[in-house]
Design a protein around this motif. Structure first.
Motif, PDB file in Angstrom:
ATOM      1  N   THR A 104      -5.641  -2.625  -4.002  1.00 33.09           N
ATOM      2  CA  THR A 104      -5.114  -2.775  -2.647  1.00 33.09           C
ATOM      3  C   THR A 104      -5.043  -4.207  -2.215  1.00 33.09           C
ATOM      4  O   THR A 104      -4.574  -4.513  -1.134  1.00 33.09           O
ATOM      5  CB  THR A 104      -6.010  -2.014  -1.661  1.00 33.09           C
ATOM      6  OG1 THR A 104      -7.323  -2.587  -1.676  1.00 33.09           O
ATOM      7  CG2 THR A 104      -6.080  -0.544  -1.998  1.00 33.09           C
ATOM      8  N   TRP A 133       0.833  -1.214   0.000  1.00 34.98           N
ATOM      9  CA  TRP A 133       0.000   0.000   0.000  1.00 34.98           C
ATOM     10  C   TRP A 133       0.851   1.240   0.000  1.00 34.98           C
ATOM     11  O   TRP A 133       0.583   2.215  -0.687  1.00 34.98           O
ATOM     12  CB  TRP A 133      -0.899  -0.045   1.241  1.00 34.98           C
ATOM     13  CG  TRP A 133      -1.771   1.195   1.376  1.00 34.98           C
ATOM     14  CD1 TRP A 133      -2.852   1.544   0.666  1.00 34.98           C
ATOM     15  CD2 TRP A 133      -1.531   2.234   2.306  1.00 34.98           C
ATOM     16  NE1 TRP A 133      -3.360   2.729   1.054  1.00 34.98           N
ATOM     17  CE2 TRP A 133      -2.547   3.192   2.110  1.00 34.98           C
ATOM     18  CE3 TRP A 133      -0.566   2.440   3.301  1.00 34.98           C
ATOM     19  CZ2 TRP A 133      -2.632   4.364   2.861  1.00 34.98           C
ATOM     20  CZ3 TRP A 133      -0.691   3.608   4.028  1.00 34.98           C
ATOM     21  CH2 TRP A 133      -1.696   4.554   3.824  1.00 34.98           C
ATOM     22  N   THR A 134       1.915   1.219   0.688  1.00 37.73           N
ATOM     23  CA  THR A 134       2.803   2.378   0.747  1.00 37.73           C
ATOM     24  C   THR A 134       3.452   2.620  -0.607  1.00 37.73           C
ATOM     25  O   THR A 134       3.583   3.775  -1.074  1.00 37.73           O
ATOM     26  CB  THR A 134       3.885   2.147   1.813  1.00 37.73           C
ATOM     27  OG1 THR A 134       3.246   1.899   3.084  1.00 37.73           O
ATOM     28  CG2 THR A 134       4.796   3.348   1.948  1.00 37.73           C
ATOM     29  N   SER A 167       2.277   1.894  -3.543  1.00 38.30           N
ATOM     30  CA  SER A 167       1.267   2.370  -4.508  1.00 38.30           C
ATOM     31  C   SER A 167       1.046   3.855  -4.343  1.00 38.30           C
ATOM     32  O   SER A 167       0.853   4.600  -5.325  1.00 38.30           O
ATOM     33  CB  SER A 167      -0.049   1.609  -4.321  1.00 38.30           C
ATOM     34  OG  SER A 167       0.163   0.234  -4.565  1.00 38.30           O
ATOM     35  N   ARG A 168       1.072   4.396  -3.228  1.00 39.69           N
ATOM     36  CA  ARG A 168       0.870   5.819  -2.994  1.00 39.69           C
ATOM     37  C   ARG A 168       2.057   6.607  -3.513  1.00 39.69           C
ATOM     38  O   ARG A 168       1.913   7.740  -3.949  1.00 39.69           O
ATOM     39  CB  ARG A 168       0.698   6.085  -1.485  1.00 39.69           C
ATOM     40  CG  ARG A 168      -0.677   5.598  -0.964  1.00 39.69           C
ATOM     41  CD  ARG A 168      -0.809   5.921   0.523  1.00 39.69           C
ATOM     42  NE  ARG A 168      -0.677   7.335   0.793  1.00 39.69           N
ATOM     43  CZ  ARG A 168      -1.668   8.222   0.758  1.00 39.69           C
ATOM     44  NH1 ARG A 168      -2.896   7.829   0.451  1.00 39.69           N
ATOM     45  NH2 ARG A 168      -1.454   9.516   1.004  1.00 39.69           N
TER      46      ARG A 168
END
Length: 756
Positions: free
Chosen positions: A755, A735-736, A738-739
């Motif tokens: 996600t 998730w980190t 992807s941001r």
């Protein structure tokens, strides 16, 4: 007219009778005769009518002789033709006959014995020029009687050098030439120093006449220190176990040519060899002979003593090899009842054959029976340990009692290792007049039938009563109480005997002591004089067992104890009998058979219950017959410390914990069971565990098969948590990232599936 046959007989008888034998003629001829030859010796008595015959001279065997003798046929003289030598031949046997030409003997034979007379033609001489001799101090003088020599010789001592301490210290036997000390020399020699004497010795023939020949020789005599000295007394132990002959001592004579001779007074087993070593040839017995006097002699080859014999005392030392012997059993000793304490009953005197006054013969005494009664102070009899005097004690005796006293006589003053014997004294207590007369009843009284009786006594006058009859005062009521009398108990035998191998284990059954009437009364049994503690007896059943191993017993020995039986209701009533145990040789050790026993449970700490152990009689493969069996714990010290085994009867025993706490676990207890010549070892498996209040065993539960353990459960839990943590970390990381790719895009515009 004379018959012809009678005339012929008269003519023939004189011819048949033998002629008388002429007497023997004896002629003497001097030896070495220096005159003319032939020398006429003697004229023979020849018959005149025999002149026509021939004179024959022959030897004593009848053969013609060719010697120095001849016969003159004309004169009838016997003559010798040459000189004779007596040292060559001392005498001649001749015979003379007068014979015809055909050999017919007209006269003779006439025996003639010719002696050659000795002349002094030999000079005496010594066999050696110098003689050497050794004399020891203490040598005795020669006092033998003079003998007789073959030739008439005389011996003399011409001189002695040195002449100190006496000029005539030696003497020479004049006929035999034996040299010895003179009496003065024997006394002076003991004080003389070691030195050498030279003697000039002369010998003469012709009986010491002036016309005789003589010769001289030198004798050297060496004086040496005497080794012929007395020895200290020899002490030999009796019954000495050594190799015989056994060396005792040694004597030594310092001179040469010595022969030792030993005499024993009284005769004993002693001997001496050629080197003077003294030996004893066998064991000595002090009781047979306590002392010997030995005399040892030093002698020459003629059996003559060189000196006075040595005396040696041999003392036989005492060993404790004799048992005290009790005096013969006397008739029963009678003691009146109510005799005061200290009254002497008898005095024992045991004899010990060992040395008097030594510890081996010091005998002391100890009273074995009767023993003091339980709960009663004092004894009925006492014995003085030193004098053996048996006296009355403080307990009174009853008339009619017959008591057998057993007194132990011990040597070594009672110390350990001594011998002992049991002396017996039978005592009878006699009645005395100590009761006033009483009325008796004509009927038999029985306590069980009626413990009391009432008797009405009426007093009446001898004279006839005038007036009214007797009133109430003339009568009296007497109540008679019947005392219960119990006879003393009796055993079924007067004495008992049993045999037991010396290898019997503790608890082995021997025999059962029973009363003669076992139904009517109950007895309590005990053992007296069990000095070794080998036996035990069941108090009420009377069964006798071995209390321990029979260590020290020997096959063939006997062991005597006294069995005493007391009435349970009346302890004062008792009976006794001797029990003799015969020890047998141990049988071959039987093979020990193992017999497992199923597991059983006991609680710890110890509670008041145990396990029943049965004998092998129920197993036909192990037992050869029925009981009784004896039970003992195995020889393991730990087992004997932690456990206790008590025999219940002939087939069962009771196993309990001996300690208050025993480690909870499974224990294997070896129990040895014996019967006759067989032995078994039972392996009793006992699980010792903690118990609850109901006495039930609480055991730890082990892990069930297929169920996880604590360790495995913790491992699974930790592994699950680690897996969840790793999974969360991966999601957060994704998730980190992807941001970071689209920072301007709001988080709400990111597709949900991205996600995942």
């Amino acid at each position: 007219m004379v018959p012809a046959w009678l005339w012929l007989l008269c003519v023939s008888v004189p011819q048949a009778l033998p002629k008388a034998q002429p007497a023997e003629l004896s002629v003497e001829v001097p030896e070495n005769y220096g005159g003319n030859f032939p020398l006429y010796l003697t004229k023979l008595p020849l018959p005149r009518e025999g002149a026509e015959g021939q004179i024959v001279l022959s030897g004593d065997s009848g053969k013609a002789t060719e010697g120095p003798f001849a016969m003159d046929p004309d004169s009838g003289f016997l003559l010798v033709t040459r000189a004779l030598d007596r040292e060559e031949q001392a005498e001649y046997q001749l015979q003379v006959t007068l014979e015809m030409q055909d050999g017919h003997v007209l006269w003779g034979p006439q025996p003639v014995l010719v002696h050659v007379k000795d002349e002094n033609d030999q000079v005496p001489h010594f066999s050696q020029a110098i003689y050497r001799a050794r004399l020891s101090r203490g040598t005795r003088p020669d006092r033998d009687e003079p003998g007789t020599a073959n030739s008439d010789l005389r011996f003399h001592i011409l001189s002695q050098a040195p002449a100190q301490p006496s000029p005539d210290m030696f003497q020479l036997e004049p006929r035999l030439g034996a040299l010895a000390l003179s009496p003065k020399g024997s006394t002076s020699l003991d004080h003389a120093l070691e030195r050498t004497y030279q003697l000039l010795v002369q010998v003469k023939d012709m009986g010491d006449q002036a016309s005789g020949h003589q010769a001289t020789a030198t004798v050297e005599v060496s004086i040496i220190e005497s080794t012929w000295v007395s020895l200290e007394p020899i002490h030999l132990a009796e019954n000495l176990k050594v190799l015989y002959p056994h060396h005792m001592a040694q004597v030594h004579w310092s001179g040469g040519d010595v022969h030792y001779h030993l005499e024993s007074h009284p005769p004993g087993p002693f001997e001496v060899n050629a080197e003077g070593n003294l030996y004893v040839t066998r064991e000595l017995d002090r009781e047979a002979q306590a002392e010997y006097l030995l005399q040892v002699r030093a002698q020459n080859s003629h059996g003559e003593d060189y000196a006075a014999p040595l005396e040696l005392h041999v003392l036989v030392m005492d060993e404790n090899d004799n048992v005290p012997i009790c005096p013969p059993r006397d008739p029963t000793v009678s003691i009146p009842e109510l005799s005061p304490p200290g009254t002497e009953v008898t005095r024992l005197s045991a004899e010990d054959a060992d040395a008097p006054g030594s510890p081996n013969s010091h005998v002391v005494y100890q009273l074995l029976s009767p023993e003091p009664e339980d709960g009663v102070e004092g004894r009925a009899f006492q014995v003085d340990p030193t004098s053996g005097s048996v006296t009355l004690g403080v307990l009174p005796l009853r008339a009619g009692q017959n008591i057998l006293l057993l007194v132990l006589a011990m040597d070594l003053a009672g110390a350990e290792g001594g011998f002992s014997s049991t002396c017996e004294v039978e005592v009878a207590v006699t009645d005395i007049n100590d009761h006033a007369p009483e009325f008796i009843t004509s009927q038999n009284l029985s306590y069980e039938a009626a413990p009391s009786h009432e008797v009405v006594v009426v007093v009446q006058s001898v004279a006839k009563l005038v007036g009214p009859g007797p009133g109430p005062g003339a009568t009296a009521t007497v109540t008679v109480l019947v005392e219960r009398v119990m006879p003393p108990p009796k055993l079924d035998q007067e004495s008992y005997e049993a045999s037991v191998p010396i290898s019997a284990p503790a608890g082995s059954f021997l025999l059962t002591i029973q009363p003669s009437d076992p139904i009517s009364r109950t007895l309590r049994f005990s053992l007296v004089n069990d000095s070794e503690g080998w036996l035990c007896i069941e108090k009420f059943s009377g069964e006798v067992h071995t209390a321990q191993s029979l260590q020290g017993a020997q096959p063939g020995d006997t062991y005597t104890v006294l069995v005493e039986a007391q009435d349970t209701d009346e302890p004062r009533l008792s009976a006794s009998a001797p029990l003799v145990i015969h020890f047998l040789k141990a049988p071959p050790a039987p093979a020990l058979t193992l017999a497992p026993v199923p597991s059983q449970y006991l609680c710890t700490p110890r509670q008041d219950h145990g396990l029943i152990v049965s004998g092998p009689s129920k197993d036909p493969d192990l037992a050869s017959g029925h009981g009784p069996y004896s039970f003992t714990l195995g020889p393991n010290p730990t087992v004997q410390r932690d456990w206790r085994l008590q025999t219940l009867n002939g087939s069962h025993a009771y196993l309990t914990l001996a300690l208050h706490w025993v480690e909870p676990r499974e224990h294997i207890i070896p129990v040895v069971v014996s019967h006759n010549a067989q032995m078994w070892q039972l392996l009793v498996r006992v699980i010792v565990c903690r118990c609850n209040v109901e006495g039930q065993c609480m055991r730890k539960v082990g892990r069930m098969k297929g169920m996880p353990t604590k360790l495995s459960a913790v491992g699974i839990l930790v592994g699950t948590l680690v897996a969840i943590g790793i999974f969360l970390i991966l999601i957060f990381t994704h998730w980190t990232m992807s941001r970071k790719k689209d920072p301007d895009q709001p988080a709400d515009s990111v597709p949900l599936k991205a996600t995942v």
